[in-house]
Enzyme design. Structure first.
Site, mmCIF file in Angstrom:
data_model
loop_
_atom_site.group_PDB
_atom_site.id
_atom_site.type_symbol
_atom_site.label_atom_id
_atom_site.label_comp_id
_atom_site.label_asym_id
_atom_site.label_seq_id
_atom_site.Cartn_x
_atom_site.Cartn_y
_atom_site.Cartn_z
ATOM 1 C CE1 TYR A 224 -3.917 2.205 0.550
ATOM 2 C CE2 TYR A 224 -2.575 3.250 2.240
ATOM 3 C CZ TYR A 224 -3.690 3.254 1.435
ATOM 4 O OH TYR A 224 -4.581 4.302 1.487
ATOM 5 C CE LYS B 153 -3.675 4.972 -1.855
ATOM 6 N NZ LYS B 153 -4.675 5.563 -2.746
#
Ligand SMILES: NC(=O)c1ccc[n+]([C@@H]2O[C@H](COP(=O)([O-])OP(=O)(O)OC[C@H]3O[C@@H](n4cnc5c(N)ncnc54)[C@H](O)[C@@H]3O)[C@@H](O)[C@H]2O)c1
Length: 278
Positions: free
Chosen positions: A178, A182
Protein backbone atom coordinates in the site's frame (compact mmCIF):
# COMPACT_ATOMS: atom_id res chain seq x y z
CA UNK A 1 -17.21 32.08 3.37
CA UNK A 2 -14.39 32.28 0.82
CA UNK A 3 -16.37 33.00 -2.35
CA UNK A 4 -13.66 31.51 -4.59
CA UNK A 5 -14.34 28.05 -3.17
CA UNK A 6 -17.60 28.07 -5.14
CA UNK A 7 -17.81 25.78 -8.16
CA UNK A 8 -20.04 25.69 -11.22
CA UNK A 9 -18.66 23.10 -13.61
CA UNK A 10 -18.79 19.40 -14.45
CA UNK A 11 -17.31 16.95 -11.91
CA UNK A 12 -16.36 13.30 -12.26
CA UNK A 13 -15.61 11.29 -9.13
CA UNK A 14 -14.07 7.84 -9.62
CA UNK A 15 -14.77 5.54 -6.67
CA UNK A 16 -17.79 7.53 -5.51
CA UNK A 17 -19.93 4.61 -4.42
CA UNK A 18 -18.47 4.65 -0.93
CA UNK A 19 -16.25 6.40 1.61
CA UNK A 20 -14.13 9.40 0.70
CA UNK A 21 -15.11 9.46 -2.99
CA UNK A 22 -18.80 9.48 -2.11
CA UNK A 23 -18.31 12.36 0.32
CA UNK A 24 -16.11 14.21 -2.18
CA UNK A 25 -18.93 14.01 -4.72
CA UNK A 26 -21.38 15.35 -2.12
CA UNK A 27 -19.02 18.22 -1.21
CA UNK A 28 -18.60 19.13 -4.88
CA UNK A 29 -22.39 19.16 -5.32
CA UNK A 30 -22.77 21.28 -2.18
CA UNK A 31 -20.12 23.75 -3.45
CA UNK A 32 -22.14 24.40 -6.62
CA UNK A 33 -20.98 21.91 -9.25
CA UNK A 34 -23.57 21.84 -12.02
CA UNK A 35 -23.03 18.16 -12.78
CA UNK A 36 -21.56 15.31 -10.75
CA UNK A 37 -20.92 11.95 -12.41
CA UNK A 38 -20.60 9.07 -9.93
CA UNK A 39 -18.22 6.47 -11.39
CA UNK A 40 -17.56 3.18 -9.63
CA UNK A 41 -17.32 -0.53 -10.28
CA UNK A 42 -20.28 -1.00 -7.97
CA UNK A 43 -23.31 0.18 -9.94
CA UNK A 44 -25.77 -0.04 -7.01
CA UNK A 45 -23.81 2.07 -4.53
CA UNK A 46 -22.95 4.62 -7.24
CA UNK A 47 -26.65 4.95 -8.12
CA UNK A 48 -27.70 5.33 -4.49
CA UNK A 49 -24.99 7.95 -3.88
CA UNK A 50 -25.89 9.84 -7.05
CA UNK A 51 -29.54 10.02 -5.94
CA UNK A 52 -28.55 11.11 -2.43
CA UNK A 53 -26.41 13.93 -3.84
CA UNK A 54 -29.56 15.77 -4.98
CA UNK A 55 -30.24 16.56 -1.30
CA UNK A 56 -26.98 18.48 -0.97
CA UNK A 57 -26.60 20.13 -4.40
CA UNK A 58 -26.74 23.93 -4.39
CA UNK A 59 -26.75 24.59 -8.16
CA UNK A 60 -30.33 25.15 -9.31
CA UNK A 61 -29.54 23.33 -12.59
CA UNK A 62 -27.89 20.38 -10.81
CA UNK A 63 -27.77 17.10 -12.71
CA UNK A 64 -26.23 13.81 -11.71
CA UNK A 65 -25.72 10.40 -13.23
CA UNK A 66 -23.56 7.30 -12.85
CA UNK A 67 -21.04 5.39 -14.90
CA UNK A 68 -20.04 1.80 -14.17
CA UNK A 69 -16.35 1.16 -14.79
CA UNK A 70 -13.27 -0.53 -13.43
CA UNK A 71 -9.94 1.25 -12.96
CA UNK A 72 -8.22 -2.00 -13.93
CA UNK A 73 -9.69 -1.69 -17.43
CA UNK A 74 -8.16 1.10 -19.56
CA UNK A 75 -11.00 0.99 -22.08
CA UNK A 76 -13.67 1.47 -19.40
CA UNK A 77 -11.76 4.52 -18.13
CA UNK A 78 -11.59 6.02 -21.62
CA UNK A 79 -15.29 5.25 -22.16
CA UNK A 80 -16.10 7.01 -18.85
CA UNK A 81 -14.25 10.21 -19.81
CA UNK A 82 -15.69 10.17 -23.34
CA UNK A 83 -19.17 9.76 -21.83
CA UNK A 84 -18.74 12.80 -19.54
CA UNK A 85 -17.50 15.04 -22.36
CA UNK A 86 -20.17 13.84 -24.81
CA UNK A 87 -23.04 14.20 -22.33
CA UNK A 88 -22.01 17.36 -20.48
CA UNK A 89 -19.69 19.22 -22.86
CA UNK A 90 -16.55 19.31 -20.71
CA UNK A 91 -14.77 17.96 -17.63
CA UNK A 92 -13.83 20.62 -15.07
CA UNK A 93 -13.03 18.61 -11.91
CA UNK A 94 -11.92 15.00 -11.65
CA UNK A 95 -11.38 13.18 -8.36
CA UNK A 96 -9.68 9.77 -8.34
CA UNK A 97 -10.70 7.97 -5.17
CA UNK A 98 -10.93 4.33 -6.27
CA UNK A 99 -8.33 2.49 -4.26
CA UNK A 100 -7.80 -0.52 -2.06
CA UNK A 101 -5.85 -1.61 0.97
CA UNK A 102 -6.55 -5.28 1.42
CA UNK A 103 -5.19 -5.38 4.96
CA UNK A 104 -2.35 -7.80 4.17
CA UNK A 105 0.57 -7.01 6.46
CA UNK A 106 4.03 -8.35 5.62
CA UNK A 107 7.61 -7.06 5.90
CA UNK A 108 9.32 -6.36 2.57
CA UNK A 109 11.22 -9.68 2.64
CA UNK A 110 7.88 -11.51 2.75
CA UNK A 111 5.83 -9.44 0.29
CA UNK A 112 3.57 -11.65 -1.80
CA UNK A 113 4.27 -10.45 -5.32
CA UNK A 114 0.77 -11.36 -6.53
CA UNK A 115 -0.68 -9.16 -3.82
CA UNK A 116 1.78 -6.41 -4.78
CA UNK A 117 0.65 -6.64 -8.41
CA UNK A 118 -3.02 -6.49 -7.36
CA UNK A 119 -2.57 -3.36 -5.24
CA UNK A 120 -0.34 -1.59 -7.78
CA UNK A 121 -2.75 -2.47 -10.56
CA UNK A 122 -5.63 -0.66 -8.86
CA UNK A 123 -3.93 2.09 -6.83
CA UNK A 124 -1.12 3.05 -9.22
CA UNK A 125 -1.83 1.86 -12.76
CA UNK A 126 -5.54 2.67 -12.28
CA UNK A 127 -4.69 6.13 -10.99
CA UNK A 128 -2.35 6.83 -13.91
CA UNK A 129 -4.90 5.63 -16.49
CA UNK A 130 -7.57 7.90 -14.98
CA UNK A 131 -5.28 10.93 -14.91
CA UNK A 132 -4.07 10.26 -18.46
CA UNK A 133 -7.60 10.10 -19.89
CA UNK A 134 -8.80 13.11 -17.84
CA UNK A 135 -5.87 15.33 -18.82
CA UNK A 136 -6.27 14.34 -22.48
CA UNK A 137 -9.91 15.51 -22.36
CA UNK A 138 -9.22 18.68 -20.39
CA UNK A 139 -6.44 19.91 -22.69
CA UNK A 140 -8.94 20.07 -25.60
CA UNK A 141 -11.41 22.40 -23.84
CA UNK A 142 -11.44 26.18 -23.48
CA UNK A 143 -9.82 27.68 -20.35
CA UNK A 144 -11.96 29.49 -17.78
CA UNK A 145 -11.48 32.73 -15.85
CA UNK A 146 -12.48 33.79 -12.36
CA UNK A 147 -13.42 37.33 -11.35
CA UNK A 148 -12.81 38.41 -7.77
CA UNK A 149 -12.37 41.71 -5.88
CA UNK A 150 -8.96 42.24 -7.51
CA UNK A 151 -10.00 41.56 -11.09
CA UNK A 152 -10.06 38.58 -13.43
CA UNK A 153 -7.54 35.75 -13.53
CA UNK A 154 -7.04 32.65 -15.63
CA UNK A 155 -8.02 29.49 -13.73
CA UNK A 156 -7.18 27.08 -16.51
CA UNK A 157 -8.90 24.17 -18.19
CA UNK A 158 -9.47 21.78 -15.32
CA UNK A 159 -8.40 20.40 -11.96
CA UNK A 160 -7.68 16.83 -10.90
CA UNK A 161 -7.35 15.53 -7.33
CA UNK A 162 -5.87 12.11 -6.55
CA UNK A 163 -6.46 10.21 -3.31
CA UNK A 164 -2.97 9.51 -2.04
CA UNK A 165 -2.28 8.93 1.67
CA UNK A 166 -0.15 9.82 4.67
CA UNK A 167 1.55 6.63 3.46
CA UNK A 168 2.73 8.68 0.46
CA UNK A 169 5.12 10.35 2.91
CA UNK A 170 5.82 7.73 5.56
CA UNK A 171 5.66 3.99 6.00
CA UNK A 172 3.83 1.83 8.49
CA UNK A 173 5.52 -1.45 9.44
CA UNK A 174 4.24 -4.26 7.24
CA UNK A 175 2.28 -2.00 4.87
CA UNK A 176 4.75 -2.16 1.99
CA UNK A 177 2.41 -2.78 -0.95
CA UNK A 178 0.00 0.00 0.00
CA UNK A 179 2.79 2.44 0.95
CA UNK A 180 4.63 1.88 -2.33
CA UNK A 181 1.40 2.33 -4.31
CA UNK A 182 0.64 5.61 -2.53
CA UNK A 183 4.18 6.94 -3.03
CA UNK A 184 3.56 6.31 -6.72
CA UNK A 185 0.32 8.32 -6.59
CA UNK A 186 2.37 11.26 -5.40
CA UNK A 187 4.72 10.75 -8.37
CA UNK A 188 1.80 10.67 -10.79
CA UNK A 189 0.47 13.87 -9.22
CA UNK A 190 3.81 15.69 -9.52
CA UNK A 191 4.46 14.57 -13.11
CA UNK A 192 0.97 15.30 -14.43
CA UNK A 193 0.93 18.68 -12.64
CA UNK A 194 4.31 19.53 -14.11
CA UNK A 195 3.74 18.27 -17.66
CA UNK A 196 0.34 19.91 -18.09
CA UNK A 197 0.62 23.15 -16.08
CA UNK A 198 1.22 25.20 -19.22
CA UNK A 199 -2.04 23.82 -20.65
CA UNK A 200 -3.95 25.10 -17.63
CA UNK A 201 -4.49 21.76 -15.92
CA UNK A 202 -3.79 21.44 -12.20
CA UNK A 203 -3.16 18.04 -10.62
CA UNK A 204 -2.94 17.70 -6.84
CA UNK A 205 -3.31 14.97 -4.24
CA UNK A 206 -4.83 14.80 -0.77
CA UNK A 207 -2.97 12.62 1.67
CA UNK A 208 -5.09 11.58 4.65
CA UNK A 209 -4.27 9.34 7.56
CA UNK A 210 -7.07 7.13 8.97
CA UNK A 211 -10.46 8.39 7.83
CA UNK A 212 -13.80 7.34 9.37
CA UNK A 213 -15.16 5.42 6.41
CA UNK A 214 -17.57 2.48 6.83
CA UNK A 215 -14.53 0.27 6.17
CA UNK A 216 -12.63 1.68 9.15
CA UNK A 217 -15.66 1.23 11.42
CA UNK A 218 -15.81 -2.45 10.42
CA UNK A 219 -12.06 -2.84 11.01
CA UNK A 220 -12.33 -1.27 14.47
CA UNK A 221 -15.26 -3.55 15.34
CA UNK A 222 -13.24 -6.59 14.26
CA UNK A 223 -10.02 -5.40 15.85
CA UNK A 224 -10.52 -2.84 18.66
CA UNK A 225 -6.71 -2.45 18.85
CA UNK A 226 -6.93 -0.22 15.76
CA UNK A 227 -8.87 2.36 17.80
CA UNK A 228 -6.11 2.29 20.43
CA UNK A 229 -3.51 2.69 17.71
CA UNK A 230 -5.30 5.74 16.30
CA UNK A 231 -5.49 7.34 19.76
CA UNK A 232 -1.82 6.56 20.36
CA UNK A 233 -0.39 7.65 17.02
CA UNK A 234 -2.63 10.45 15.72
CA UNK A 235 -1.74 13.71 17.53
CA UNK A 236 -5.43 14.85 17.47
CA UNK A 237 -6.37 11.42 18.96
CA UNK A 238 -9.10 10.59 16.48
CA UNK A 239 -9.56 9.51 12.89
CA UNK A 240 -10.49 12.18 10.33
CA UNK A 241 -14.15 12.54 9.42
CA UNK A 242 -14.76 11.91 5.69
CA UNK A 243 -15.96 15.48 5.32
CA UNK A 244 -12.62 16.82 6.58
CA UNK A 245 -11.04 15.16 3.56
CA UNK A 246 -13.79 15.80 1.03
CA UNK A 247 -13.90 19.54 1.76
CA UNK A 248 -10.13 19.68 1.17
CA UNK A 249 -10.65 17.96 -2.18
CA UNK A 250 -13.32 20.53 -3.08
CA UNK A 251 -10.98 23.37 -2.11
CA UNK A 252 -8.26 21.95 -4.39
CA UNK A 253 -10.75 21.85 -7.29
CA UNK A 254 -11.89 25.42 -6.72
CA UNK A 255 -10.63 28.79 -8.01
CA UNK A 256 -9.28 29.43 -4.47
CA UNK A 257 -6.55 26.87 -5.28
CA UNK A 258 -5.76 28.15 -8.78
CA UNK A 259 -2.02 28.49 -7.97
CA UNK A 260 -1.71 25.10 -6.23
CA UNK A 261 -0.38 22.46 -8.61
CA UNK A 262 1.61 19.23 -8.28
CA UNK A 263 1.10 19.37 -4.50
CA UNK A 264 0.35 16.52 -2.14
CA UNK A 265 -1.56 18.03 0.72
CA UNK A 266 -1.36 16.16 4.00
CA UNK A 267 -4.65 15.88 5.91
CA UNK A 268 -3.09 13.99 8.79
CA UNK A 269 -3.32 15.99 12.02
CA UNK A 270 0.53 16.16 11.96
CA UNK A 271 0.99 12.39 12.22
CA UNK A 272 3.84 12.41 9.69
CA UNK A 273 5.75 15.05 11.67
CA UNK A 274 6.27 12.74 14.64
CA UNK A 275 8.46 9.67 15.13
CA UNK A 276 6.42 8.62 18.19
CA UNK A 277 4.71 5.40 17.19
CA UNK A 278 3.27 4.21 20.51
N1 LIG B 1 -10.13 5.42 4.52
C1 LIG B 1 -8.92 5.79 4.89
O1 LIG B 1 -8.59 5.78 6.08
C2 LIG B 1 -7.96 6.29 3.85
C3 LIG B 1 -6.78 6.94 4.28
C4 LIG B 1 -5.88 7.40 3.32
C5 LIG B 1 -6.14 7.23 1.97
N2 LIG B 1 -7.28 6.59 1.59
C6 LIG B 1 -7.50 6.42 0.15
O2 LIG B 1 -8.73 7.02 -0.23
C7 LIG B 1 -9.32 6.31 -1.31
C8 LIG B 1 -10.76 5.94 -0.95
O3 LIG B 1 -10.74 5.12 0.21
P1 LIG B 1 -12.06 4.78 1.04
O4 LIG B 1 -11.63 4.47 2.42
O5 LIG B 1 -13.07 5.82 0.79
O6 LIG B 1 -12.45 3.38 0.35
P2 LIG B 1 -13.88 2.72 0.12
O7 LIG B 1 -13.61 1.27 0.01
O8 LIG B 1 -14.89 3.19 1.12
O9 LIG B 1 -14.30 3.30 -1.31
C9 LIG B 1 -13.59 2.99 -2.47
C10 LIG B 1 -14.55 3.00 -3.65
O10 LIG B 1 -13.77 2.68 -4.81
C11 LIG B 1 -14.46 1.68 -5.54
N3 LIG B 1 -13.48 0.84 -6.22
C12 LIG B 1 -12.60 -0.03 -5.68
N4 LIG B 1 -11.92 -0.66 -6.63
C13 LIG B 1 -12.36 -0.16 -7.82
C14 LIG B 1 -12.04 -0.42 -9.16
N5 LIG B 1 -11.14 -1.36 -9.49
N6 LIG B 1 -12.66 0.29 -10.13
C15 LIG B 1 -13.60 1.21 -9.82
N7 LIG B 1 -13.98 1.47 -8.55
C16 LIG B 1 -13.36 0.80 -7.57
C17 LIG B 1 -15.23 0.85 -4.53
O11 LIG B 1 -16.34 0.18 -5.12
C18 LIG B 1 -15.66 1.95 -3.54
O12 LIG B 1 -16.90 2.52 -3.89
C19 LIG B 1 -8.41 5.10 -1.56
O13 LIG B 1 -7.53 5.41 -2.62
C20 LIG B 1 -7.64 4.96 -0.27
O14 LIG B 1 -6.40 4.36 -0.46
C21 LIG B 1 -8.19 6.11 2.49
Amino acid sequence: MITSTQLDGVALVVGSGSGIGREAAFSLAEAGAKTVVFADKNEDTAKASSEESRKYASNKDYQTTTFTMNVQDAQSIQDMVDFVVKEFGRLDYAVNAAGVDNGVHAPVAEIDIDNFDRIININTRGNLLCVRAQVAAMRKQEPKTWTSRNGTRDIGRGAIVNLASANSFAGLPGKGCYTISKHASMGITKMAGLDHASEGIRVNAVCPTWVRTPLLDVEIKKNPEVQGMISAIVPIKRAAECEEVSDTITFLCSPAASYINGASLLVDAAITTTVRLF
